[in-house]
Motif scaffolding. Structure first.
Motif, PDB file in Angstrom:
ATOM      1  N   SER A  46     -15.772   7.521   0.947  1.00 28.77           N
ATOM      2  CA  SER A  46     -15.882   8.894   0.434  1.00 28.77           C
ATOM      3  C   SER A  46     -17.333   9.282   0.165  1.00 28.77           C
ATOM      4  O   SER A  46     -17.689  10.449   0.237  1.00 28.77           O
ATOM      5  CB  SER A  46     -15.080   9.038  -0.859  1.00 28.77           C
ATOM      6  N   HIS A  47     -18.185   8.276  -0.143  1.00 31.46           N
ATOM      7  CA  HIS A  47     -19.597   8.543  -0.451  1.00 31.46           C
ATOM      8  C   HIS A  47     -20.497   8.281   0.746  1.00 31.46           C
ATOM      9  O   HIS A  47     -21.714   8.383   0.602  1.00 31.46           O
ATOM     10  CB  HIS A  47     -20.081   7.606  -1.569  1.00 31.46           C
ATOM     11  N   GLY A  54     -10.773  18.189   1.868  1.00 35.68           N
ATOM     12  CA  GLY A  54     -10.563  17.585   3.179  1.00 35.68           C
ATOM     13  C   GLY A  54     -10.867  16.109   3.178  1.00 35.68           C
ATOM     14  O   GLY A  54     -11.619  15.613   2.333  1.00 35.68           O
ATOM     15  N   LYS A  85     -19.517  15.899  -1.911  1.00 33.82           N
ATOM     16  CA  LYS A  85     -19.810  14.780  -1.003  1.00 33.82           C
ATOM     17  C   LYS A  85     -20.881  15.199   0.020  1.00 33.82           C
ATOM     18  O   LYS A  85     -21.463  16.257  -0.101  1.00 33.82           O
ATOM     19  CB  LYS A  85     -18.527  14.285  -0.348  1.00 33.82           C
ATOM     20  N   SER A  89      -8.802   5.847  -5.413  1.00 34.71           N
ATOM     21  CA  SER A  89      -8.868   4.579  -4.660  1.00 34.71           C
ATOM     22  C   SER A  89      -7.780   3.615  -5.113  1.00 34.71           C
ATOM     23  O   SER A  89      -7.370   2.743  -4.345  1.00 34.71           O
ATOM     24  CB  SER A  89     -10.219   3.886  -4.849  1.00 34.71           C
TER      25      SER A  89
END
Ligand SMILES: *Cc1c(COP(=O)(O)O)cnc(C)c1O
Length: 382
Positions: free
Chosen positions: A159-160, A195, A188, A83
């Protein structure tokens, strides 16, 4: 060992990947576009660009927003290093906004105070990356209002958070941001092995991201500065990368997406059982979820006394429970320390880290396995 997270791969997923292997295109075929459309439709975004990781998605998102030398990107310390690293890929600088220890998300009061200081010293950020920690949505409306006041752009690091909702919208709608990025790493919520994907409502941002995803090459005559040599012509008009997702990955992603809401529902069932089990344990701090939003529940992070965390963690690992810690604050990483960041700069993120333990949380975790985890946590932490 019961891991803290793992993928769920169905027979349909396997069939979808095998179908691509038997088809004409392993990459740059129709599956990628199908996956992009499926995600965009699901989250209610006009555009989406699939890439080979969320790290790449963060990079092309920063490039599309023209982040460059002399610019500043702000994110939180309580995140994965990607990030923040995306700023350096663009030659920009990084700074952090401390978190609200209750949620692990960016603290709005800290953001407001830091913006006020930055305005006075002429160091306002160009791009802000809030991270929906553990899947719990950030206060996007407040962040968006501040972006209007101070003139920065917003990339949501989701992402989460695929499958979560903020203010009634799916995460990825970009109602309060320029771009949202997702990760499909196996730990994830849904996976394409490696990806990532970026969504946006802005056609021009989508065009720019798609351009640098594949070498900066265009085949669209409208964007060619030189006259085309012929129908075979392509022209490189920017410096890009090879960040393409393969068709095998995209087919897996399409198939995984059909299970998304089941995955999320199961995670909520498991979270409720953890909540209930630890309700009567004052030494075990439970994660907070805002009633108006829906967390995607990528992680279930408990908090224990900092001085006992290492011992509790070790005891759980000895009991074959693959607990983990999210996150070692980014500014404490050696690479960032060398740059001048110091311990003590972001006390809430540091306190969150010192107390955190991520418990197993994934679709195929059985209730019996979860009961084993709960018993082990209670025996270690009480
Ligand atoms: C996993 C993760 C990333 C990076 O994802 P990749 O797909 O592995 O590149 C970025 N940010 C956060 C918050 C993550 O959890």
């Amino acid at each position: 060992m019961i891991p803290y997270g793992r993928q769920t791969i169905s027979d349909e997923d396997i069939d979808a990947v095998c179908a691509v292997l038997r088809s004409d295109f392993l990459t740059q075929g129709p599956a990628v576009e199908r996956f992009e459309k499926a995600v965009a439709t699901l989250v209610g975004a006009a555009h989406s660009v699939a890439v080979n990781s969320a790290t790449s998605a963060l990079h092309i998102a920063c490039m599309a927003l023209d982040l460059g030398p002399g610019d500043m990107l702000w994110t939180v310390p309580n995140t994965f290093v990607a990030s923040a690293n995306c700023a350096f890929y663009c030659g920009a600088a990084v700074d952090f906004v401390d978190i609200d220890a209750a949620t692990g998300n960016m603290c709005i009061a800290a953001l407001r105070a830091k913006l006020e200081e930055a305005k006075a010293s002429g160091t306002l950020p160009k791009v802000l990356i809030p991270v929906h920690f553990a899947g719990e949505p950030c206060d996007m409306r407040a962040i968006f209002d501040l972006s209007r006041l101070y003139g920065f752009r917003i990339i949501e690091d989701a992402s989460h958070a695929i499958g979560g909702f903020y203010a009634g919208d799916r995460i990825g709608t970009c109602a309060f941001s320029d771009i949202t990025i997702f990760s499909f790493h196996p730990v994830k919520i849904v996976t394409t092995a490696e990806g990532g994907l970026a969504t946006t409502q802005d056609a021009e941002l989508a065009r720019r991201m798609a351009l640098v995803r594949s070498h900066g090459i265009t085949r669209d005559a409208a964007y060619m500065p030189d006259e085309a040599d012929g129908p075979w012509a392509y022209q490189q008009i920017a410096l890009g990368y090879n960040y393409r997702m393969t068709d095998m990955q995209a087919a897996l992603g399409c198939s995984q997406l059909t299970a998304l809401d089941r995955f999320i529902a199961r995670r909520h069932r498991l979270a409720q059982r953890y909540d209930q089990a630890f309700e009567t344990c004052p030494s075990i701090g439970r994660p907070i979820r805002a009633p108006d939003n829906v967390s995607a529940l990528h992680l279930y992070v408990i908090h224990v006394a900092a001085e006992r965390r290492a011992a509790i963690f070790a005891q759980l690992r000895r009991a074959d429970i693959g607990v983990n810690v999210h996150y070692i604050p980014v500014h404490l990483q050696p690479y960032y320390q060398k740059m001048g960041f110091r311990a003590g700069q972001f006390p809430q993120a540091e306190a969150h880290y010192a107390q955190a333990i991520s418990l197993p949380m994934f679709f195929s975790l059985t209730l019996e396995e979860q009961d084993t985890v709960i018993a082990a946590v209670k025996s270690a932490a009480l």
